[in-house]
Design a protein around this motif. Sequence first.
Motif, PDB file in Angstrom:
ATOM      1  N   GLU A 153       0.964  -1.080   0.047  1.00 20.24           N
ATOM      2  CA  GLU A 153      -0.138  -0.075   0.168  1.00 20.24           C
ATOM      3  C   GLU A 153       0.932   1.360  -0.117  1.00 20.24           C
ATOM      4  OE1 GLU A 153      -3.321   0.234   0.002  1.00 20.24           O
ATOM      5  OE2 GLU A 153      -3.515  -1.868  -0.157  1.00 20.24           O
ATOM      6  N   LEU A 154       0.352   2.127  -0.720  1.00 14.06           N
ATOM      7  CA  LEU A 154       1.399   3.509  -0.900  1.00 14.06           C
ATOM      8  C   LEU A 154       1.491   3.921   0.756  1.00 14.06           C
ATOM      9  CD1 LEU A 154       2.683   5.433  -2.971  1.00 14.06           C
ATOM     10  CD2 LEU A 154       0.543   6.723  -2.702  1.00 14.06           C
ATOM     11  N   LEU A 214       5.556   4.660   2.055  1.00 17.32           N
ATOM     12  CA  LEU A 214       6.093   5.997   2.182  1.00 17.32           C
ATOM     13  C   LEU A 214       5.909   6.225   3.748  1.00 17.32           C
ATOM     14  CD1 LEU A 214       4.788   7.846  -1.043  1.00 17.32           C
ATOM     15  CD2 LEU A 214       6.876   6.818  -0.380  1.00 17.32           C
ATOM     16  N   SER A 215       5.778   5.027   4.702  1.00 14.49           N
ATOM     17  CA  SER A 215       5.478   5.520   5.928  1.00 14.49           C
ATOM     18  C   SER A 215       6.903   6.159   6.471  1.00 14.49           C
ATOM     19  CB  SER A 215       5.498   4.093   6.777  1.00 14.49           C
ATOM     20  OG  SER A 215       5.408   4.252   8.214  1.00 14.49           O
ATOM     21  N   GLY A 216       6.524   7.438   7.118  1.00 13.65           N
ATOM     22  CA  GLY A 216       7.566   8.105   7.792  1.00 13.65           C
ATOM     23  C   GLY A 216       8.189   9.212   6.843  1.00 13.65           C
ATOM     24  N   HIS A 217       7.816   9.165   5.771  1.00 13.87           N
ATOM     25  CA  HIS A 217       8.239   9.817   4.478  1.00 13.87           C
ATOM     26  C   HIS A 217       7.225  11.208   4.422  1.00 13.87           C
ATOM     27  CE1 HIS A 217       9.585  11.342   0.605  1.00 13.87           C
ATOM     28  NE2 HIS A 217      10.852  10.793   0.616  1.00 13.87           N
ATOM     29  N   ALA A 218       7.761  12.195   4.703  1.00 10.64           N
ATOM     30  CA  ALA A 218       6.965  13.706   4.488  1.00 10.64           C
ATOM     31  C   ALA A 218       6.480  13.722   3.252  1.00 10.64           C
ATOM     32  CB  ALA A 218       7.414  14.504   5.117  1.00 10.64           C
ATOM     33  N   GLU A 219       5.137  14.107   2.848  1.00 13.98           N
ATOM     34  CA  GLU A 219       4.884  14.540   1.519  1.00 13.98           C
ATOM     35  C   GLU A 219       5.133  16.019   1.274  1.00 13.98           C
ATOM     36  OE1 GLU A 219       0.637  13.920   1.545  1.00 13.98           O
ATOM     37  OE2 GLU A 219       0.761  12.011   0.647  1.00 13.98           O
ATOM     38  N   PRO A 220       5.480  16.533   0.129  1.00 12.86           N
ATOM     39  CA  PRO A 220       5.983  17.640  -0.192  1.00 12.86           C
ATOM     40  C   PRO A 220       4.911  18.765   0.268  1.00 12.86           C
ATOM     41  CG  PRO A 220       6.018  16.409  -2.229  1.00 12.86           C
ATOM     42  CD  PRO A 220       5.368  15.678  -1.276  1.00 12.86           C
ATOM     43  N   VAL A 266      12.238   8.891  -1.960  1.00 14.59           N
ATOM     44  CA  VAL A 266      11.345   8.093  -2.155  1.00 14.59           C
ATOM     45  C   VAL A 266      11.888   6.627  -2.610  1.00 14.59           C
ATOM     46  CG1 VAL A 266       9.038   7.567  -3.837  1.00 14.59           C
ATOM     47  CG2 VAL A 266       9.410   9.904  -2.457  1.00 14.59           C
ATOM     48  N   LEU A 267      12.512   6.745  -3.549  1.00 12.07           N
ATOM     49  CA  LEU A 267      13.061   5.574  -4.088  1.00 12.07           C
ATOM     50  C   LEU A 267      13.792   4.637  -3.156  1.00 12.07           C
ATOM     51  CD1 LEU A 267      14.396   3.737  -6.556  1.00 12.07           C
ATOM     52  CD2 LEU A 267      16.451   5.248  -6.345  1.00 12.07           C
ATOM     53  N   GLU A 268      14.561   5.205  -2.149  1.00 11.21           N
ATOM     54  CA  GLU A 268      15.091   4.524  -0.942  1.00 11.21           C
ATOM     55  C   GLU A 268      14.112   4.137  -0.044  1.00 11.21           C
ATOM     56  OE1 GLU A 268      17.845   4.875   2.911  1.00 11.21           O
ATOM     57  OE2 GLU A 268      18.037   6.468   1.543  1.00 11.21           O
ATOM     58  N   SER A 324      10.966  -0.706   1.989  1.00 13.88           N
ATOM     59  CA  SER A 324       9.759  -1.352   2.278  1.00 13.88           C
ATOM     60  C   SER A 324       9.507  -2.634   1.775  1.00 13.88           C
ATOM     61  CB  SER A 324       8.742  -0.257   2.010  1.00 13.88           C
ATOM     62  OG  SER A 324       7.555  -0.835   2.356  1.00 13.88           O
ATOM     63  N   ILE A 325       9.816  -2.596   0.561  1.00 11.56           N
ATOM     64  CA  ILE A 325       9.220  -3.944  -0.388  1.00 11.56           C
ATOM     65  C   ILE A 325      10.652  -4.969  -0.230  1.00 11.56           C
ATOM     66  CG2 ILE A 325       7.961  -2.661  -1.789  1.00 11.56           C
ATOM     67  CD1 ILE A 325       9.823  -2.803  -3.821  1.00 11.56           C
ATOM     68  N   GLY A 326      11.707  -4.812   0.475  1.00 13.75           N
ATOM     69  CA  GLY A 326      12.781  -5.670   0.552  1.00 13.75           C
ATOM     70  C   GLY A 326      13.920  -5.799  -0.455  1.00 13.75           C
TER      71      GLY A 326
END
Length: 231
Positions: free
Chosen positions: A5-6, A10-16, A123-125, A130-132
């Motif tokens: 799930e998106l 992106l858990s913990g990643h702040a949106e712009p 985001v790439l990182e 997240s997906i391993g």
Amino acid sequence: MQWGELSQMLSGHAEPRGCYIQQLAREDIPQVTEHLREWYPDIQVGTESRHLEPSFYEREFFLRGESPDRSLYAMLCRSQERHEIIGLLTLEKNVRGLQISAPMGAIKPSHRALGIGQLGVTVLEAVGRSIGAEVALYYSTLKLARAQLNAEHHGFKLVGIVPAFDMDAIAPGTVKRVYEAIYAKVLTGPEHVHIPDWNALIPSTRALFTHLFGAHPIHLANAPVQERKHG
């Protein structure tokens, strides 16, 4: 190594600021391809030109509400105020190699000064972890210094420059093959990474290895002995 799930990826990643991130849906495809033609004229040639083809998304991407068993994923950046699409980032996973990369990112020209495009590396990182994925690869144009600086600022290491890597429009009406930089970030522990045998490397690869990664472990292990001999 499955797309999640998106919000999870992106858990913990702040949106712009003033924006939100959304997974690409089938109904968004015509608008996305139209925007790309307008925002990014250079995309008409080279590998990235596949992003202008609706069938590319329909065939290869995990679209919102559809099957996750696809190798590519696209994130839209939308403005909070008008909900318009102002950015696109595509991600690609290699399940067999546990790798993730970002084939393309594009931002609406009027929003580029906000720094949204600089979030692509983070985001790439984040998604990779997240997906391993165990390594993230980032390909950078050499047209702009900021893309290179952003990758290094976030811990990605320059591991090569490939001549004639892809086609690009370098001036109106002029298309040539261009150099491109490759950055990498290892997302797994050092115990999972095999260091090449120094004796298997030829002089040129020894020189490049040392330039990129410093002294080979065999030299570090022998350093105290050598120092004692010189003493």
